[in-house]
Motif scaffolding. Structure first.
Motif, PDB file in Angstrom:
ATOM      1  N   ILE A  79       0.875  -1.179   0.000  1.00 21.09           N
ATOM      2  CA  ILE A  79       0.000   0.000   0.000  1.00 21.09           C
ATOM      3  C   ILE A  79       0.910   1.228   0.000  1.00 21.09           C
ATOM      4  CG2 ILE A  79      -0.255   0.231   2.541  1.00 21.09           C
ATOM      5  CD1 ILE A  79      -3.284   0.810   1.971  1.00 21.09           C
ATOM      6  N   THR A  80       0.532   2.258  -0.779  1.00 22.22           N
ATOM      7  CA  THR A  80       1.459   3.387  -0.960  1.00 22.22           C
ATOM      8  C   THR A  80       0.783   4.750  -0.726  1.00 22.22           C
ATOM      9  OG1 THR A  80       0.894   3.522  -3.299  1.00 22.22           O
ATOM     10  CG2 THR A  80       2.776   2.112  -2.736  1.00 22.22           C
ATOM     11  N   PRO A  81       0.325   5.031   0.492  1.00 24.03           N
ATOM     12  CA  PRO A  81      -0.314   6.333   0.727  1.00 24.03           C
ATOM     13  C   PRO A  81       0.702   7.478   0.773  1.00 24.03           C
ATOM     14  CG  PRO A  81      -0.113   5.128   2.788  1.00 24.03           C
ATOM     15  CD  PRO A  81       0.379   4.204   1.696  1.00 24.03           C
ATOM     16  N   ASN A  82       0.270   8.695   0.408  1.00 18.04           N
ATOM     17  CA  ASN A  82       1.078   9.874   0.719  1.00 18.04           C
ATOM     18  C   ASN A  82       0.678  10.309   2.135  1.00 18.04           C
ATOM     19  OD1 ASN A  82      -1.299  11.356   0.533  1.00 18.04           O
ATOM     20  ND2 ASN A  82      -0.788  12.340  -1.405  1.00 18.04           N
ATOM     21  N   GLU A  83       1.173  11.458   2.569  1.00 17.16           N
ATOM     22  CA  GLU A  83       0.948  11.869   3.969  1.00 17.16           C
ATOM     23  C   GLU A  83      -0.544  12.003   4.281  1.00 17.16           C
ATOM     24  OE1 GLU A  83       3.486  15.353   3.693  1.00 17.16           O
ATOM     25  OE2 GLU A  83       4.947  14.402   5.028  1.00 17.16           O
ATOM     26  N   LEU A  84      -1.269  12.679   3.387  1.00 18.44           N
ATOM     27  CA  LEU A  84      -2.691  12.933   3.629  1.00 18.44           C
ATOM     28  C   LEU A  84      -3.504  11.634   3.586  1.00 18.44           C
ATOM     29  CD1 LEU A  84      -4.874  15.115   4.023  1.00 18.44           C
ATOM     30  CD2 LEU A  84      -5.153  15.125   1.531  1.00 18.44           C
ATOM     31  N   GLU A  85      -3.183  10.797   2.616  1.00 16.51           N
ATOM     32  CA  GLU A  85      -3.897   9.518   2.498  1.00 16.51           C
ATOM     33  C   GLU A  85      -3.624   8.634   3.710  1.00 16.51           C
ATOM     34  OE1 GLU A  85      -3.262  10.313  -2.169  1.00 16.51           O
ATOM     35  OE2 GLU A  85      -2.063   8.734  -1.227  1.00 16.51           O
ATOM     36  N   ALA A  86      -2.382   8.652   4.192  1.00 16.36           N
ATOM     37  CA  ALA A  86      -2.037   7.861   5.380  1.00 16.36           C
ATOM     38  C   ALA A  86      -2.832   8.381   6.579  1.00 16.36           C
ATOM     39  CB  ALA A  86      -0.540   7.938   5.655  1.00 16.36           C
ATOM     40  N   LYS A  99       0.793  -6.451   3.499  1.00 14.78           N
ATOM     41  CA  LYS A  99       2.108  -7.106   3.680  1.00 14.78           C
ATOM     42  C   LYS A  99       3.224  -6.084   3.792  1.00 14.78           C
ATOM     43  CE  LYS A  99       1.426 -11.685   1.818  1.00 14.78           C
ATOM     44  NZ  LYS A  99       0.916 -11.842   0.443  1.00 14.78           N
ATOM     45  N   CYS A 100       3.033  -4.935   3.135  1.00 12.20           N
ATOM     46  CA  CYS A 100       4.099  -3.931   3.129  1.00 12.20           C
ATOM     47  C   CYS A 100       3.466  -2.542   3.021  1.00 12.20           C
ATOM     48  CB  CYS A 100       5.016  -4.196   1.939  1.00 12.20           C
ATOM     49  SG  CYS A 100       6.336  -3.001   1.742  1.00 12.20           S
ATOM     50  N   ALA A 101       3.937  -1.608   3.838  1.00 11.42           N
ATOM     51  CA  ALA A 101       3.439  -0.226   3.770  1.00 11.42           C
ATOM     52  C   ALA A 101       4.572   0.683   3.313  1.00 11.42           C
ATOM     53  CB  ALA A 101       2.920   0.216   5.135  1.00 11.42           C
ATOM     54  N   VAL A 102       4.305   1.439   2.258  1.00  7.43           N
ATOM     55  CA  VAL A 102       5.289   2.386   1.731  1.00  7.43           C
ATOM     56  C   VAL A 102       4.636   3.761   1.829  1.00  7.43           C
ATOM     57  CG1 VAL A 102       6.533   3.118  -0.335  1.00  7.43           C
ATOM     58  CG2 VAL A 102       6.288   0.685   0.152  1.00  7.43           C
ATOM     59  N   ILE A 103       5.159   4.613   2.713  1.00  9.42           N
ATOM     60  CA  ILE A 103       4.508   5.909   2.934  1.00  9.42           C
ATOM     61  C   ILE A 103       5.326   7.013   2.270  1.00  9.42           C
ATOM     62  CG2 ILE A 103       3.619   7.481   4.695  1.00  9.42           C
ATOM     63  CD1 ILE A 103       2.908   5.029   6.306  1.00  9.42           C
ATOM     64  N   LYS A 104       4.654   7.690   1.320  1.00 11.98           N
ATOM     65  CA  LYS A 104       5.321   8.711   0.509  1.00 11.98           C
ATOM     66  C   LYS A 104       5.247  10.050   1.236  1.00 11.98           C
ATOM     67  CE  LYS A 104       2.536   7.336  -2.938  1.00 11.98           C
ATOM     68  NZ  LYS A 104       1.926   7.061  -4.251  1.00 11.98           N
ATOM     69  N   LEU A 105       6.403  10.596   1.575  1.00 15.57           N
ATOM     70  CA  LEU A 105       6.452  11.815   2.393  1.00 15.57           C
ATOM     71  C   LEU A 105       6.912  13.021   1.576  1.00 15.57           C
ATOM     72  CD1 LEU A 105       8.146  10.036   5.453  1.00 15.57           C
ATOM     73  CD2 LEU A 105       5.751  10.742   5.334  1.00 15.57           C
ATOM     74  N   GLY A 106       6.505  13.077   0.306  1.00 17.84           N
ATOM     75  CA  GLY A 106       6.818  14.224  -0.549  1.00 17.84           C
ATOM     76  C   GLY A 106       8.313  14.484  -0.606  1.00 17.84           C
ATOM     77  N   ALA A 107       8.712  15.748  -0.451  1.00 19.09           N
ATOM     78  CA  ALA A 107      10.119  16.137  -0.566  1.00 19.09           C
ATOM     79  C   ALA A 107      10.986  15.578   0.561  1.00 19.09           C
ATOM     80  CB  ALA A 107      10.221  17.654  -0.598  1.00 19.09           C
ATOM     81  N   LYS A 108      10.348  14.997   1.569  1.00 17.15           N
ATOM     82  CA  LYS A 108      11.143  14.415   2.676  1.00 17.15           C
ATOM     83  C   LYS A 108      11.667  13.027   2.302  1.00 17.15           C
ATOM     84  CE  LYS A 108       7.750  15.510   5.491  1.00 17.15           C
ATOM     85  NZ  LYS A 108       6.777  16.473   5.737  1.00 17.15           N
ATOM     86  N   GLY A 109      10.861  12.264   1.567  1.00 16.69           N
ATOM     87  CA  GLY A 109      11.303  10.926   1.186  1.00 16.69           C
ATOM     88  C   GLY A 109      10.221   9.893   1.372  1.00 16.69           C
ATOM     89  N   THR A 161      13.978   6.150   3.190  1.00 13.23           N
ATOM     90  CA  THR A 161      14.793   6.540   2.032  1.00 13.23           C
ATOM     91  C   THR A 161      14.581   8.027   1.777  1.00 13.23           C
ATOM     92  OG1 THR A 161      14.440   4.358   1.068  1.00 13.23           O
ATOM     93  CG2 THR A 161      15.175   6.058  -0.439  1.00 13.23           C
ATOM     94  N   PRO A 162      15.645   8.841   1.843  1.00 13.11           N
ATOM     95  CA  PRO A 162      15.439  10.283   1.600  1.00 13.11           C
ATOM     96  C   PRO A 162      15.066  10.553   0.146  1.00 13.11           C
ATOM     97  CG  PRO A 162      17.774   9.777   1.896  1.00 13.11           C
ATOM     98  CD  PRO A 162      17.040   8.488   2.103  1.00 13.11           C
ATOM     99  N   ALA A 163      14.374  11.677  -0.090  1.00 11.44           N
ATOM    100  CA  ALA A 163      14.032  12.064  -1.465  1.00 11.44           C
ATOM    101  C   ALA A 163      15.309  12.523  -2.167  1.00 11.44           C
ATOM    102  CB  ALA A 163      13.004  13.184  -1.454  1.00 11.44           C
ATOM    103  N   PHE A 164      15.336  12.389  -3.491  1.00  8.26           N
ATOM    104  CA  PHE A 164      16.465  12.912  -4.263  1.00  8.26           C
ATOM    105  C   PHE A 164      16.332  14.433  -4.322  1.00  8.26           C
ATOM    106  CE2 PHE A 164      16.165   8.563  -5.838  1.00  8.26           C
ATOM    107  CZ  PHE A 164      17.494   8.187  -5.843  1.00  8.26           C
TER     108      PHE A 164
END
Ligand code: ADP
Length: 308
Positions: free
Chosen positions: A181-188, A215-225, A237-240
Motif C-alpha cells: 500500500i502506498t499512501p502519501n501523507e494525507l492519504e495515510a 504485507k508492506c506499507a510504503v509511505i510517501k512523504l513528498g520532498a522528505k522521502g 529513504t530520503p528524497a532525491f
C-alpha cells in the motif's frame, strides 16, 4: 510477462484565468488546454515509458474524448484492448481552473470511471496468468477495487494499491488483499486517523497498516522521502534533491518506478529508491503524463546517482 493497471482514465480540461470567478460571476480567462490524466492512466503511461509491458484495463465514454484517450494510451506503448467503451456515458473528466496565484478549483465527473464493475474484473482476469502485478488506485468504485484485488490474490499476483484520492471510508476487507500500500501523507492520515508528516509518524502509521493485514506499507512523504516497512524490515529513504517545479503525478510516477523495479526482480529497498527517483524526476517537469520520465532519462538519473 506484464503488469496490469486497473483504474481511472480521465481527460483534464484546464482553464487558466487571472483570478477564480466568484459564484455567479462570468469572466474571460487566458488559456484552455486538454491533457490526459486519471491515476490509472498516469501509472500505466509511467510504466510504459519505463519500458515495462503493461496492459491498462478500464472504461472510457462514447464521446470523442474516449477515442482521444485510447489513442494517447496506445501511442505511449500501452496495450489497450481491454479498455471498454461505454457508449451510454461520458468519459471521466476533470474541469480544472487555475488562477495566476496558483490557487485552483477542480470538479471531477467520474463518467465511465464510475461505472467500472465486475465485468471489467472479469476481462482483467484473463490477463492475470501472464501478469506479475496489478496496480490499483481509488478513482473507480471501491467494491470493484476489492473484486480486482481478490481476483489478483487468487491468481497469486502481487497487488500494489495507491489509496488515492484520500478516503475516509476504506473497507477493512481490502487490507489483507494488499501486498504493497502506498499512501502519501494525507492519504495515510485518512487511513490511520492521525497526522502523518515525517519518519516517526510514518513508522507508527505503517505499523497500524501492517496490523490491518497489508504485507508492506510504503509511505510517501513528498520532498522528505519515503518510509517503508514489512514484517522483515523497516527503513527510510530520503528524497532525491531536485529542482521541483510541479508535483502533479509524482505519486503516480513513484508507484510505477517501484513496480518496474519489482517487475525486474530487484529487492524492495532498490524498488523504493526507483520509486523515489521516478517521483523526483516527475517533479522537475510540468504536467501529469508529460512529466513522467522516459527510460533513458530514468537510467541516466540512476547512473548519475551511482545506483545503476
Ligand atoms: P503524491 O504525489 O501522491 O502526493 P508525494 O508528493 O509524496 O506523493 O510524492 C511521491 C514521491 O515522489 C515522494 O515520496 C518522493 O520520493 C518524490 N517526490 C515528491 N516531491 C518531491 C520533491 N519536491 N523532491 C524530490 N522528490 C519528490
Amino acid at each position: 510477462m506484464t503488469i496490469i493497471v486497473f483504474g481511472s482514465i480521465n481527460i483534464d480540461l484546464v482553464v487558466t484565468t487571472p483570478c477564480l470567478p466568484v459564484p455567479g460571476e462570468t469572466l474571460t480567462g487566458k488559456d484552455f488546454l486538454t491533457t490526459p490524466g486519471g491515476k490509472g492512466a498516469n501509472q500505466a503511461v509511467a510504466l510504459a515509458k519505463l519500458g515495462i509491458p503493461t496492459h491498462i484495463v478500464g472504461r472510457v465514454g462514447g464521446d470523442t474524448f474516449g477515442v482521444e484517450l485510447i489513442e494517447n494510451l496506445q501511442s505511449s506503448g500501452l496495450k489497450t484492448a481491454n479498455i471498454f467503451i461505454d457508449k451510454n456515458i461520458n468519459s471521466g473528466i476533470a474541469i480544472i481552473t487555475v488562477e495566476d496565484s496558483g490557487e485552483n478549483q477542480i470538479i471531477i465527473i467520474p463518467g465511465a470511471n464510475g461505472r467500472v464493475n465486475d465485468e471489467d474484473v472479469e476481462r482483467l482476469s484473463h490477463l492475470l496468468p501472464e501478469a506479475t502485478a496489478i496496480l490499483l488506485q481509488l478513482e473507480i468504485p471501491i467494491n470493484t477495487v476489492v473484486a480486482a484485488a481478490k481476483a489478483a490474490r487468487n491468481a497469486n499476483i502481487s497487488v500494489i494499491l495507491d489509496p488515492a484520492p484520500a478516503q475516509t471510508h476504506f473497507p477493512d476487507e481490502l487490507y489483507p488483499l494488499i501486498d504493497i500500500i502506498t499512501p502519501n501523507e494525507l492519504e495515510a492520515e485518512k487511513l490511520v486517523g492521525f497526522p502523518v508528516n515525517g519518519e516517526e509518524t510514518a513508522a507508527k502509521a505503517a505499523g497500524i497498516l501492517l496490523q490491518r493485514g497489508v504485507k508492506c506499507a510504503v509511505i510517501k512523504l513528498g520532498a522528505k522521502g519515503v518510509y517503508c516497512a514489512n514484517a522483515e524490515e523497516a527503513f527510510f529513504t530520503p528524497a532525491f534533491p531536485v529542482h521541483a517545479v510541479d508535483t502533479v503525478a509524482a505519486g503516480d510516477a513513484f508507484n510505477s518506478g517501484l513496480a518496474a523495479a519489482l517487475f525486474q526482480k530487484l529487492p524492495l529497498r532498490t524498488a523504493v529508491v526507483w520509486g523515489a527517483a521516478a517521483g523526483a524526476l516527475a517533479t522537475t517537469k510540468r504536467g501529469a503524463q508529460t512529466s513522467l520520465p522516459e527510460r533513458v532519462t530514468f537510467d541516466n538519473f540512476l547512473k548519475e546517482k551511482g545506483i545503476l
